[in-house]
Design a protein around this motif. Structure first.
Motif, PDB file in Angstrom:
ATOM      1  N   GLU A   6       0.804  -1.220   0.000  1.00  0.00           N
ATOM      2  CA  GLU A   6       0.000   0.000   0.000  1.00  0.00           C
ATOM      3  C   GLU A   6       0.836   1.269   0.000  1.00  0.00           C
ATOM      4  N   ASP A   7       2.149   1.150   0.109  1.00  0.00           N
ATOM      5  CA  ASP A   7       3.023   2.312  -0.031  1.00  0.00           C
ATOM      6  C   ASP A   7       3.343   2.608  -1.491  1.00  0.00           C
ATOM      7  N   THR A   8       2.906   1.743  -2.378  1.00  0.00           N
ATOM      8  CA  THR A   8       3.136   1.958  -3.802  1.00  0.00           C
ATOM      9  C   THR A   8       2.487   3.261  -4.253  1.00  0.00           C
ATOM     10  N   ALA A   9       3.293   4.135  -4.841  1.00  0.00           N
ATOM     11  CA  ALA A   9       2.799   5.453  -5.242  1.00  0.00           C
ATOM     12  C   ALA A   9       3.920   6.214  -5.937  1.00  0.00           C
ATOM     13  N   VAL A  10       3.546   7.308  -6.544  1.00  0.00           N
ATOM     14  CA  VAL A  10       4.535   8.286  -6.983  1.00  0.00           C
ATOM     15  C   VAL A  10       4.751   9.241  -5.812  1.00  0.00           C
ATOM     16  N   TYR A  11       6.004   9.409  -5.435  1.00  0.00           N
ATOM     17  CA  TYR A  11       6.356  10.244  -4.291  1.00  0.00           C
ATOM     18  C   TYR A  11       6.898  11.581  -4.791  1.00  0.00           C
ATOM     19  N   TYR A  12       6.404  12.647  -4.190  1.00  0.00           N
ATOM     20  CA  TYR A  12       6.793  13.995  -4.563  1.00  0.00           C
ATOM     21  C   TYR A  12       7.401  14.712  -3.357  1.00  0.00           C
ATOM     22  N   CYS A  13       8.418  15.504  -3.618  1.00  0.00           N
ATOM     23  CA  CYS A  13       8.916  16.399  -2.591  1.00  0.00           C
ATOM     24  C   CYS A  13       8.393  17.807  -2.876  1.00  0.00           C
ATOM     25  N   ALA A  14       8.311  18.602  -1.836  1.00  0.00           N
ATOM     26  CA  ALA A  14       7.771  19.945  -1.982  1.00  0.00           C
ATOM     27  C   ALA A  14       8.304  20.829  -0.870  1.00  0.00           C
ATOM     28  N   THR A  15       8.245  22.123  -1.085  1.00  0.00           N
ATOM     29  CA  THR A  15       8.688  23.059  -0.048  1.00  0.00           C
ATOM     30  C   THR A  15       7.599  24.085   0.227  1.00  0.00           C
ATOM     31  N   SER A  16       7.628  24.578   1.451  1.00  0.00           N
ATOM     32  CA  SER A  16       6.651  25.546   1.897  1.00  0.00           C
ATOM     33  C   SER A  16       7.327  26.606   2.747  1.00  0.00           C
ATOM     34  N   VAL A  17       6.746  27.797   2.737  1.00  0.00           N
ATOM     35  CA  VAL A  17       7.275  28.852   3.587  1.00  0.00           C
ATOM     36  C   VAL A  17       6.937  28.572   5.044  1.00  0.00           C
ATOM     37  N   TYR A  18       5.734  28.066   5.255  1.00  0.00           N
ATOM     38  CA  TYR A  18       5.293  27.821   6.632  1.00  0.00           C
ATOM     39  C   TYR A  18       4.172  26.788   6.648  1.00  0.00           C
ATOM     40  N   ARG A  20      -0.382  24.449   0.833  1.00  0.00           N
ATOM     41  CA  ARG A  20       0.630  25.143   1.638  1.00  0.00           C
ATOM     42  C   ARG A  20       2.000  25.119   0.975  1.00  0.00           C
ATOM     43  N   TYR A  21       2.173  24.318  -0.053  1.00  0.00           N
ATOM     44  CA  TYR A  21       3.478  24.106  -0.686  1.00  0.00           C
ATOM     45  C   TYR A  21       3.547  24.810  -2.034  1.00  0.00           C
ATOM     46  N   ASN A  22       4.654  25.492  -2.272  1.00  0.00           N
ATOM     47  CA  ASN A  22       4.747  26.304  -3.481  1.00  0.00           C
ATOM     48  C   ASN A  22       5.721  25.760  -4.515  1.00  0.00           C
ATOM     49  N   HIS A  23       6.663  24.946  -4.113  1.00  0.00           N
ATOM     50  CA  HIS A  23       7.596  24.341  -5.063  1.00  0.00           C
ATOM     51  C   HIS A  23       7.448  22.833  -4.987  1.00  0.00           C
ATOM     52  N   TRP A  24       7.393  22.187  -6.159  1.00  0.00           N
ATOM     53  CA  TRP A  24       7.184  20.743  -6.230  1.00  0.00           C
ATOM     54  C   TRP A  24       8.216  20.087  -7.129  1.00  0.00           C
ATOM     55  N   GLY A  25       8.652  18.904  -6.724  1.00  0.00           N
ATOM     56  CA  GLY A  25       9.503  18.095  -7.578  1.00  0.00           C
ATOM     57  C   GLY A  25       8.656  17.298  -8.560  1.00  0.00           C
ATOM     58  N   GLN A  26       9.328  16.541  -9.427  1.00  0.00           N
ATOM     59  CA  GLN A  26       8.641  15.854 -10.515  1.00  0.00           C
ATOM     60  C   GLN A  26       8.066  14.498 -10.120  1.00  0.00           C
ATOM     61  N   GLY A  27       8.439  13.974  -8.972  1.00  0.00           N
ATOM     62  CA  GLY A  27       7.922  12.679  -8.548  1.00  0.00           C
ATOM     63  C   GLY A  27       8.844  11.530  -8.911  1.00  0.00           C
ATOM     64  N   THR A  28       8.860  10.548  -8.030  1.00  0.00           N
ATOM     65  CA  THR A  28       9.617   9.320  -8.272  1.00  0.00           C
ATOM     66  C   THR A  28       8.745   8.149  -7.862  1.00  0.00           C
ATOM     67  N   LEU A  29       8.704   7.112  -8.688  1.00  0.00           N
ATOM     68  CA  LEU A  29       7.790   6.003  -8.488  1.00  0.00           C
ATOM     69  C   LEU A  29       8.374   4.962  -7.540  1.00  0.00           C
ATOM     70  N   VAL A  30       7.596   4.598  -6.549  1.00  0.00           N
ATOM     71  CA  VAL A  30       7.938   3.522  -5.627  1.00  0.00           C
ATOM     72  C   VAL A  30       6.907   2.415  -5.805  1.00  0.00           C
ATOM     73  N   THR A  31       7.383   1.221  -6.101  1.00  0.00           N
ATOM     74  CA  THR A  31       6.501   0.074  -6.275  1.00  0.00           C
ATOM     75  C   THR A  31       6.920  -1.001  -5.284  1.00  0.00           C
ATOM     76  N   VAL A  32       5.976  -1.420  -4.459  1.00  0.00           N
ATOM     77  CA  VAL A  32       6.239  -2.458  -3.468  1.00  0.00           C
ATOM     78  C   VAL A  32       5.408  -3.674  -3.857  1.00  0.00           C
ATOM     79  N   SER A  33       6.089  -4.707  -4.274  1.00  0.00           N
ATOM     80  CA  SER A  33       5.380  -5.881  -4.775  1.00  0.00           C
ATOM     81  C   SER A  33       6.267  -7.103  -4.678  1.00  0.00           C
ATOM     82  N   SER A  34       5.630  -8.235  -4.411  1.00  0.00           N
ATOM     83  CA  SER A  34       6.378  -9.494  -4.394  1.00  0.00           C
ATOM     84  C   SER A  34       6.290 -10.172  -5.753  1.00  0.00           C
TER      85      SER A  34
END
Length: 125
Positions: A88-100, A111-125
């Motif tokens: 269930e942690d499988t997702a595209v993960y994004y980083c972001a920044t906020s002033v406060y 609340r976040y003004n700058h965003w990264g492009q995302g990186t895919l995490v896949t958890v599967s057996s």
């Protein structure tokens, strides 16, 4: 202004991954850093946030105790160490920044003004 996320991949349940996000073009150390994720068919949700190098950290209940956020202001990088990964942690993960953010608003995308492009995490057996 740029945020570059990396470190995603395919792992098996129970394994670990460390995501990185490197900033450029702004005073990174002045900003709150956050990680969000968006699973297929779901809305984007807040995962974790860190206000400053010595500041507060916040975690979604679903990842608390398994994920750890950190930052290195010297290299303008934030990390998300993810342990005991689950399907269930499988997702595209994004980083972001906020002033406060507050303890209530940290997981609000608006609340976040700058965003990264995302990186895919896949958890599967």
């Amino acid at each position: 202004v740029q945020l570059q996320a990396s470190g995603g991949g395919l792992v098996q349940p129970g394994e670990s991954l460390r995501l990185s996000c490197t900033a450029s073009g702004f005073d990174f150390e002045r900003y709150v850093v956050g990680w969000f994720r968006q699973a297929p068919g779901k809305e984007r949700e807040g995962v974790s946030c860190m206000t400053s190098s010595q500041g507060s950290t916040f975690y979604a209940g679903s990842v608390k105790g398994r994920f750890t956020i950190s930052r290195d202001d010297a290299t303008k990088t934030t990390y998300l160490q993810m342990n005991s990964l689950r399907p269930e942690d499988t997702a595209v993960y994004y980083c972001a920044t906020s002033v406060y953010v507050s303890g209530i608003s940290w997981s609000s995308e608006g609340r976040y003004n700058h965003w990264g492009q995302g990186t895919l995490v896949t958890v599967s057996s």
